[in-house]
Design an enzyme around this catalytic site. Structure first.
Site, PDB file in Angstrom:
ATOM      1  N   HIS A 167      76.616 -40.034 116.911  1.00  0.00           N
ATOM      2  CA  HIS A 167      75.831 -40.912 116.050  1.00  0.00           C
ATOM      3  C   HIS A 167      75.917 -40.443 114.601  1.00  0.00           C
ATOM      4  O   HIS A 167      76.215 -39.271 114.322  1.00  0.00           O
ATOM      5  CB  HIS A 167      74.370 -40.923 116.495  1.00  0.00           C
ATOM      6  CG  HIS A 167      74.132 -41.648 117.784  1.00  0.00           C
ATOM      7  ND1 HIS A 167      72.875 -41.867 118.272  1.00  0.00           N
ATOM      8  CD2 HIS A 167      74.987 -42.222 118.674  1.00  0.00           C
ATOM      9  CE1 HIS A 167      72.952 -42.537 119.413  1.00  0.00           C
ATOM     10  NE2 HIS A 167      74.221 -42.753 119.686  1.00  0.00           N
ATOM     11  N   GLU A 206      73.557 -39.872 112.419  1.00  0.00           N
ATOM     12  CA  GLU A 206      72.590 -38.825 112.088  1.00  0.00           C
ATOM     13  C   GLU A 206      73.103 -37.455 112.516  1.00  0.00           C
ATOM     14  O   GLU A 206      72.945 -36.481 111.783  1.00  0.00           O
ATOM     15  CB  GLU A 206      71.239 -39.096 112.763  1.00  0.00           C
ATOM     16  CG  GLU A 206      70.581 -40.395 112.340  1.00  0.00           C
ATOM     17  CD  GLU A 206      70.916 -41.580 113.235  1.00  0.00           C
ATOM     18  OE1 GLU A 206      70.050 -42.459 113.365  1.00  0.00           O
ATOM     19  OE2 GLU A 206      72.033 -41.635 113.800  1.00  0.00           O
ATOM     20  N   CYS A 215      67.497 -43.667 117.042  1.00  0.00           N
ATOM     21  CA  CYS A 215      67.154 -43.821 118.454  1.00  0.00           C
ATOM     22  C   CYS A 215      66.000 -42.885 118.803  1.00  0.00           C
ATOM     23  O   CYS A 215      65.843 -41.818 118.220  1.00  0.00           O
ATOM     24  CB  CYS A 215      68.363 -43.549 119.345  1.00  0.00           C
ATOM     25  SG  CYS A 215      69.079 -41.894 119.232  1.00  0.00           S
TER      26      CYS A 215
END
Length: 148
Positions: A53, A55, A78
């Site tokens: 992801h 991040e 998420c």
């Protein structure tokens, strides 16, 4: 950060996400920029095939510099991972960021406000809707998992 700073850094996050649009499998293409003292200390976009992801990549780049920084995300983090790994919301909390500016919400059952809630429970300032109109174009074809 001023509104113009927020717009500048969110546009950078939108640019990063746009580069992988359509290449991230079932995952949306997300852009993440981590800023501290007016400079980018980490950035990333959802990788081709959907992992890692945005991040995760940005936090790895930033390392300890993420502590007390501001994070710009094109889509909310998420709150749970289908793989069982730490969610992006949890990773941001662990990194000690001070603020997260988010363009768009995510109706996926793995997000749906859960990442934002985790950030707020940890005392992290969260601003929703930063350049939402511009970022929403990234998610027109995205079909969130489990969304009604």
């Amino acid at each position: 950060m001023s509104r113009s700073d927020d717009d500048l850094w969110m546009r950078r996050a939108i640019y990063l996400a746009a580069r992988n649009l359509g290449l991230t499998g079932d995952n949306p293409s997300v852009g993440c920029v981590i800023v501290k003292d007016g400079a980018v200390v980490g950035e990333g976009a959802t990788a081709v095939s959907g992992r890692p992801h945005a991040e995760e990549q940005a936090l790895e780049q930033a390392g300890e510099a993420a502590r007390s920084a501001t994070v710009y995300l094109t889509l909310e983090p998420c709150g749970e991972r289908s793989s069982g790994a730490a969610s992006c919301g949890e990773r941001l909390v662990r990194a000690g960021v001070a603020r997260v500016a988010i363009a768009c919400t995510d109706a996926s059952v793995l997000a749906a406000g859960r990442g934002v809630q985790r950030l707020r429970e940890a005392g992290i300032a969260v601003d929703l809707g930063v350049l939402a109109g511009e970022a929403s174009a990234l998610y027109g074809a995205y079909r969130p998992r489990g969304a009604g």
